[in-house]
Design an enzyme around this catalytic site. Structure first.
Site, PDB file in Angstrom:
ATOM      1  N   ARG A   1      -2.534   3.305   6.582  1.00 37.79           N
ATOM      2  CA  ARG A   1      -3.805   3.303   7.325  1.00 37.79           C
ATOM      3  C   ARG A   1      -4.628   4.573   7.089  1.00 37.79           C
ATOM      4  O   ARG A   1      -5.830   4.573   7.347  1.00 37.79           O
ATOM      5  CB  ARG A   1      -3.541   3.155   8.824  1.00 37.79           C
ATOM      6  CG  ARG A   1      -3.030   1.787   9.218  1.00 37.79           C
ATOM      7  CD  ARG A   1      -2.944   1.658  10.722  1.00 37.79           C
ATOM      8  NE  ARG A   1      -2.682   0.282  11.121  1.00 37.79           N
ATOM      9  CZ  ARG A   1      -1.478  -0.249  11.239  1.00 37.79           C
ATOM     10  NH1 ARG A   1      -0.422   0.481  11.025  1.00 37.79           N
ATOM     11  NH2 ARG A   1      -1.328  -1.516  11.601  1.00 37.79           N
TER      12      ARG A   1
ATOM     13  N   ALA B   1       0.866  -1.186   0.000  1.00 36.95           N
ATOM     14  CA  ALA B   1       0.000   0.000   0.000  1.00 36.95           C
ATOM     15  C   ALA B   1       0.902   1.236   0.000  1.00 36.95           C
ATOM     16  O   ALA B   1       0.813   2.109   0.858  1.00 36.95           O
ATOM     17  CB  ALA B   1      -0.968   0.006   1.172  1.00 36.95           C
ATOM     18  N   LEU B   2       1.780   1.261  -0.990  1.00 34.67           N
ATOM     19  CA  LEU B   2       2.877   2.236  -1.001  1.00 34.67           C
ATOM     20  C   LEU B   2       2.384   3.677  -1.163  1.00 34.67           C
ATOM     21  O   LEU B   2       1.429   3.947  -1.878  1.00 34.67           O
ATOM     22  CB  LEU B   2       3.852   1.895  -2.135  1.00 34.67           C
ATOM     23  CG  LEU B   2       4.495   0.504  -2.030  1.00 34.67           C
ATOM     24  CD1 LEU B   2       5.459   0.281  -3.203  1.00 34.67           C
ATOM     25  CD2 LEU B   2       5.213   0.305  -0.707  1.00 34.67           C
TER      26      LEU B   2
ATOM     27  N   SER C   1       0.661   7.325   6.007  1.00 38.65           N
ATOM     28  CA  SER C   1       0.563   5.947   6.477  1.00 38.65           C
ATOM     29  C   SER C   1      -0.433   5.221   5.590  1.00 38.65           C
ATOM     30  O   SER C   1      -1.409   5.823   5.109  1.00 38.65           O
ATOM     31  CB  SER C   1       0.047   5.945   7.923  1.00 38.65           C
ATOM     32  OG  SER C   1      -0.426   4.664   8.256  1.00 38.65           O
TER      33      SER C   1
ATOM     34  N   GLY D   1       5.759   8.277   1.590  1.00 37.51           N
ATOM     35  CA  GLY D   1       6.700   7.962   2.673  1.00 37.51           C
ATOM     36  C   GLY D   1       7.612   6.811   2.253  1.00 37.51           C
ATOM     37  O   GLY D   1       8.844   6.886   2.343  1.00 37.51           O
ATOM     38  N   HIS D   2       6.990   5.727   1.756  1.00 45.36           N
ATOM     39  CA  HIS D   2       7.784   4.597   1.253  1.00 45.36           C
ATOM     40  C   HIS D   2       8.697   5.059   0.114  1.00 45.36           C
ATOM     41  O   HIS D   2       9.868   4.691   0.049  1.00 45.36           O
ATOM     42  CB  HIS D   2       6.867   3.495   0.705  1.00 45.36           C
ATOM     43  CG  HIS D   2       5.943   2.891   1.709  1.00 45.36           C
ATOM     44  ND1 HIS D   2       4.585   3.024   1.638  1.00 45.36           N
ATOM     45  CD2 HIS D   2       6.178   2.137   2.805  1.00 45.36           C
ATOM     46  CE1 HIS D   2       4.007   2.367   2.632  1.00 45.36           C
ATOM     47  NE2 HIS D   2       4.964   1.823   3.373  1.00 45.36           N
TER      48      HIS D   2
ATOM     49  N   LYS E   1       9.150   7.496  11.014  1.00 45.77           N
ATOM     50  CA  LYS E   1       7.720   7.422  11.363  1.00 45.77           C
ATOM     51  C   LYS E   1       7.530   6.360  12.444  1.00 45.77           C
ATOM     52  O   LYS E   1       6.751   6.524  13.366  1.00 45.77           O
ATOM     53  CB  LYS E   1       6.933   7.093  10.099  1.00 45.77           C
ATOM     54  CG  LYS E   1       5.630   6.395  10.297  1.00 45.77           C
ATOM     55  CD  LYS E   1       4.519   7.381  10.341  1.00 45.77           C
ATOM     56  CE  LYS E   1       3.161   6.813  10.666  1.00 45.77           C
ATOM     57  NZ  LYS E   1       2.957   5.412  10.547  1.00 45.77           N
ATOM     58  N   ASP E   2       8.248   5.246  12.289  1.00 48.84           N
ATOM     59  CA  ASP E   2       8.215   4.168  13.290  1.00 48.84           C
ATOM     60  C   ASP E   2       9.542   4.201  14.036  1.00 48.84           C
ATOM     61  O   ASP E   2      10.369   3.297  13.901  1.00 48.84           O
ATOM     62  CB  ASP E   2       8.006   2.826  12.591  1.00 48.84           C
ATOM     63  CG  ASP E   2       6.719   2.822  11.778  1.00 48.84           C
ATOM     64  OD1 ASP E   2       5.652   2.691  12.374  1.00 48.84           O
ATOM     65  OD2 ASP E   2       6.782   3.000  10.540  1.00 48.84           O
TER      66      ASP E   2
HETATM   67  P1  AMP Z   1       5.142  -0.087   6.429  1.00 49.96           P
HETATM   68  O1  AMP Z   1       4.794  -0.506   5.044  1.00 49.96           O
HETATM   69  O2  AMP Z   1       4.104   0.755   7.086  1.00 49.96           O
HETATM   70  O3  AMP Z   1       5.622  -1.240   7.277  1.00 49.96           O
HETATM   71  O4  AMP Z   1       6.400   0.876   6.279  1.00 49.96           O
HETATM   72  C1  AMP Z   1       7.562   0.464   5.616  1.00 49.96           C
HETATM   73  C2  AMP Z   1       8.659   1.446   5.933  1.00 49.96           C
HETATM   74  O5  AMP Z   1       8.278   2.748   5.502  1.00 49.96           O
HETATM   75  C3  AMP Z   1       8.928   1.547   7.450  1.00 49.96           C
HETATM   76  O6  AMP Z   1      10.319   1.645   7.662  1.00 49.96           O
HETATM   77  C4  AMP Z   1       8.216   2.822   7.815  1.00 49.96           C
HETATM   78  O7  AMP Z   1       8.774   3.474   8.948  1.00 49.96           O
HETATM   79  C5  AMP Z   1       8.411   3.655   6.565  1.00 49.96           C
HETATM   80  N1  AMP Z   1       7.387   4.695   6.488  1.00 49.96           N
HETATM   81  C6  AMP Z   1       6.054   4.531   6.566  1.00 49.96           C
HETATM   82  N2  AMP Z   1       5.434   5.721   6.518  1.00 49.96           N
HETATM   83  C7  AMP Z   1       6.399   6.660   6.420  1.00 49.96           C
HETATM   84  C8  AMP Z   1       6.398   8.082   6.350  1.00 49.96           C
HETATM   85  N3  AMP Z   1       5.274   8.787   6.389  1.00 49.96           N
HETATM   86  N4  AMP Z   1       7.590   8.727   6.259  1.00 49.96           N
HETATM   87  C9  AMP Z   1       8.745   8.020   6.249  1.00 49.96           C
HETATM   88  N5  AMP Z   1       8.815   6.673   6.307  1.00 49.96           N
HETATM   89  C10 AMP Z   1       7.652   5.998   6.400  1.00 49.96           C
END
Ligand code: AMP
Length: 281
Positions: free
Chosen positions: A188, A31-32, A186, A35-36, A150-151
């Site tokens: 979400r 769900a890119l 996000s 941020g990704h 973010k995390d």
């Molecule tokens: P996820 O798909 O939510 O597990 O995120 C994958 C990677 O992208 C993780 O390292 C997250 O911290 C990073 N990430 C998610 N959202 C953001 C954002 N808004 N800004 C920067 N990195 C992000």
């Protein structure tokens, strides 16, 4: 664009690259969004080859409803990746490939980093994250792996993971990318109504003010102020606000000039759980 599903396929593409070429890994759950994309762009700019993994990791979900509702959009994701670079290698394995011996987590000693905030509210979450990231790092064997601030707690835990498991990789933290109203991007956010998505801008606004207040006020008075802000917005339910030391993630006791601090927040917008954080000094 190469989209690989198995360890065997991945190895057969990565082995011929040899050890001289640098390899970047960006683990995601798909769900890119932008941020990704910022992590992926950085990986592309710093490495000869970039692998993006897309895997919704069941062991990091403490809430099965949240797992069921997690958005899946592999086709759209591949389209987004293609626009970033057609040379990206996508690794999108099925669950059996990542968990051939059953869907369970390893238990790690994260030195208390996993006992606060997300760890306190999401039982087993960081053992699940650690398990999947350890598997990915060992499969891909990257030079650098990229994670979002973010995390931030997750980022600190992964740095600890590679230390305790002695995995030779540089863990790179990347800044938070935000929507125009400040809401941290996000996957979400897609589940929020337009009205709530707008209102959720309050989360970052509050963090920004907390940062301003940090110069002159105690952590307790800032946290009380934050709690009061959310009382005026019943659609946004504050789960926690913490001000911690960046390295230990322990709540701040007395401000010290040589330490860095961050504020962390988790908020429910309806049933969607949102997290964010900000550097305070
Ligand atoms: P996820 O798909 O939510 O597990 O995120 C994958 C990677 O992208 C993780 O390292 C997250 O911290 C990073 N990430 C998610 N959202 C953001 C954002 N808004 N800004 C920067 N990195 C992000």
């Amino acid at each position: 664009m190469l989209v690989l599903k198995t360890e065997k396929e991945l190895k057969s593409h990565l082995l011929p690259l040899g050890n001289e070429k640098s390899l970047g890994l960006v683990p995601t759950m798909g769900a890119l969004h932008h941020g990704h994309a910022s992590l992926i762009r950085r990986a592309i700019s710093e490495n000869d080859t970039t692998v993006v993994s897309i895997f919704i990791n069941p062991t990091q979900f403490n809430n099965q409803e949240d797992l069921k509702k997690y958005p899946q959009s592999l086709k759209e994701d591949i389209h987004i990746l293609e626009k970033l670079s057609s040379e990206i290698i996508v690794f999108a394995p099925p669950v059996e490939e990542m968990y051939p011996n059953g869907v369970t987590s390893t238990s790690y000693q994260f030195n208390g980093l996993d006992e606060v905030m997300e760890g306190a509210f999401r039982d087993g979450h960081f053992n699940g994250v650690g398990t999947v990231v350890e598997v990915l790092l060992k499969l891909v064997n990257p030079t650098k792996a990229y994670f979002g601030e973010k995390d931030f707690q997750q980022l600190q835990i992964i740095k600890r993971l590679v230390e305790i498991k002695d995995i030779p990789v540089d863990i790179i933290g990347c800044p938070i990318v935000r929507e125009p109203n400040g809401l941290a991007m996000s996957s979400r956010n897609e589940r929020l109504s337009p009205v709530l998505r707008k209102e959720a801008g309050l989360i970052y606004k509050t963090l920004e003010t907390a940062k301003k207040r940090f110069g002159t006020e105690s952590a307790k008075s800032i946290m009380d102020w934050v709690k009061n802000q959310f009382k005026e917005h019943p659609n946004l339910k504050l789960e926690y606000i913490e001000i911690t030391d960046v390295e230990t993630l322990m709540p701040i006791k007395r401000k010290q000039d040589n330490r860095k601090y961050r504020a962390f927040i988790a908020v429910y917008a309806d049933e969607v759980r949102l997290i964010d954080n900000i550097a305070l000094n």
